[in-house]
Design an enzyme around this catalytic site. Structure first.
Site, short mmCIF file in Angstrom:
data_model
loop_
_atom_site.label_atom_id
_atom_site.label_comp_id
_atom_site.label_asym_id
_atom_site.label_seq_id
_atom_site.Cartn_x
_atom_site.Cartn_y
_atom_site.Cartn_z
N GLY A 1 12.04 -17.83 -4.79
CA GLY A 1 11.27 -17.10 -5.16
C GLY A 1 9.79 -17.58 -5.01
N ALA A 2 8.81 -17.24 -5.73
CA ALA A 2 7.29 -17.66 -5.48
C ALA A 2 6.96 -17.10 -4.00
CB ALA A 2 7.24 -19.11 -5.53
N LEU A 3 7.25 -16.04 -3.87
CA LEU A 3 7.46 -15.61 -2.31
C LEU A 3 5.80 -15.58 -1.70
CD1 LEU A 3 9.69 -12.63 -2.41
CD2 LEU A 3 10.07 -15.03 -1.87
N GLY B 1 4.92 -16.27 4.36
CA GLY B 1 6.08 -16.89 5.36
C GLY B 1 7.61 -16.37 4.84
N HIS B 2 7.83 -16.09 3.53
CA HIS B 2 9.09 -15.60 3.16
C HIS B 2 8.90 -14.12 3.80
CE1 HIS B 2 8.54 -18.61 -0.16
NE2 HIS B 2 9.84 -18.78 0.28
N GLN C 1 19.72 -28.78 -6.15
CA GLN C 1 19.20 -29.50 -4.86
C GLN C 1 17.89 -30.05 -5.29
OE1 GLN C 1 18.57 -25.21 -3.05
NE2 GLN C 1 16.73 -26.13 -2.15
N GLY D 1 14.07 -19.87 7.20
CA GLY D 1 12.53 -20.33 8.06
C GLY D 1 12.68 -21.66 8.71
N LYS E 1 10.41 -23.38 9.01
CA LYS E 1 9.46 -24.56 8.29
C LYS E 1 10.40 -25.58 7.74
CE LYS E 1 6.58 -26.18 5.09
NZ LYS E 1 7.41 -26.68 4.19
N ARG F 1 5.06 -25.13 -2.31
CA ARG F 1 4.56 -26.34 -2.84
C ARG F 1 2.84 -26.47 -2.38
NH1 ARG F 1 10.00 -28.23 -1.77
NH2 ARG F 1 10.75 -28.61 -3.92
O1 PAF Z 1 14.85 -23.04 1.38
C1 PAF Z 1 15.02 -22.69 0.22
O2 PAF Z 1 14.29 -21.96 -0.41
C2 PAF Z 1 16.39 -22.98 -0.51
O3 PAF Z 1 16.71 -24.57 0.05
C3 PAF Z 1 17.66 -22.16 -0.18
C4 PAF Z 1 17.85 -21.92 1.05
C5 PAF Z 1 17.11 -20.85 -0.81
C6 PAF Z 1 18.66 -22.68 -1.10
O4 PAF Z 1 18.28 -22.77 -2.39
#
Ligand code: PAF
Length: 285
Positions: free
Chosen positions: A37-39, A42-43, A67, A153, A155, A193
């Site tokens: 999210g927080a698109l 780039g997304h 993660q 990505g 990135k 970020r």
């Molecule tokens: O790149 C990300 O935003 C995350 O690491 C992903 C691939 C969605 C997995 O949670």
């Protein structure tokens, strides 16, 4: 003929599977774009790429707690679901997959996929549990959506390598497609970020990309890799970066040592801090 439907936010696995089963029944190819999210643009460029490759597109916006290590930015990680839905609606995306942590992991999830190889070093050295969290959630996302392709990505270049390795090693039937990094005019790679950066830090941030480019050029010319890496780290400090986790010239696929003068492609990867914000970026050799 494909009938366009408006964007649907789905939060249960049963509803997701019913939807994708309908699409598959109609012979549609499905693309997944995994995000947290927080698109940003780039997304959205990854979504545009997905739309070119498949008739139906699912974007997941699950902020994956496993993660993030303790003390990392999970609690302050930017969230903007309403904004995300608006942007995805404008791109004609079919489904936003937004499970809760409970739907994703239940109360008893006891299985973790732990990647080695490309996951071992670089980010893996500084964030030891990160790629196990990423690999596990991506395995789950692939099993939930069962996409034909999934777009990640460049990135997060090491992540892309780890996911390709995961798919190869576990014989997963999804094709992984890498999307180019989108950059601000001054070269800073777009990232959720970046919004943590203060005004003065934002001015320093693009030097990361400049230094990586210079390093890549010199690596291609055959300069000694360890000296190049040391110089790049020193130049980042001179530019105002407060801590350098790594600058490394590596083989573009295995992320093992780069051998100049061979046919193998190389990649320069770096992670460096500006105050409380950790930036990563990479560049082809
Ligand atoms: O790149 C990300 O935003 C995350 O690491 C992903 C691939 C969605 C997995 O949670």
């Amino acid at each position: 003929m494909l009938t366009r439907t408006s964007l649907r936010k789905i939060t249960t696995l049963r509803a997701l599977r019913a939807k994708t089963a309908d699409w598959r029944h109609d012979g549609a190819r499905i693309a997944l774009v995994p995000t947290m999210g927080a698109l940003h643009d780039g997304h959205l460029s990854l979504v545009t790429l997905a739309k070119k490759r498949a008739e139906r597109v699912v974007v997941s916006i699950f902020v994956n707690p496993t993660q993030f290590a303790e003390g990392e930015d999970l609690s302050r990680y930017p969230r903007d679901e309403a904004g995300d839905l608006k942007k995805l609606r404008a791109l004609d995306v079919d489904v936003v997959w937004a499970p809760s942590v409970k739907v994703m992991y239940g109360d008893t999830c006891a299985t973790t996929v732990v990647p080695a190889g490309a996951a071992r070093d670089l980010e893996g050295a500084f964030r030891p549990e990160h790629f196990a969290g990423v690999a596990t959630v991506c395995c789950k996302l692939f099993n939930q959506v069962a996409p034909d392709i999934a777009v990640f990505g460049e990135k997060d270049y090491q992540q892309l390598c780890v996911i390709k390795q995961l798919v190869r090693d576990l014989d997963l039937s999804v094709k992984i497609v890498g999307g180019k990094t989108l950059r601000a005019r001054d070269g800073l790679a777009l990232s959720s970020r970046n919004q943590y950066l203060t005004g003065p830090e934002r001015k320093i941030a693009p030097t990361l990309c400049d230094i990586l480019k210079t390093t890549a050029k010199r690596a291609k010319e055959g300069a000694r890799i360890s000296s190049l890496e040391d110089k790049a780290a020193r130049d980042l400090v001179k530019a105002g970066f407060t801590k350098i986790d790594y600058v490394a010239v590596r083989d573009a696929e295995t992320l093992g040592p780069y051998k100049a003068g061979t046919k193998r492609r190389g990649r320069v990867l770096a992670a460096a801090w500006l105050g409380k914000t950790r930036l990563i970026d990479n560049c082809a050799v």
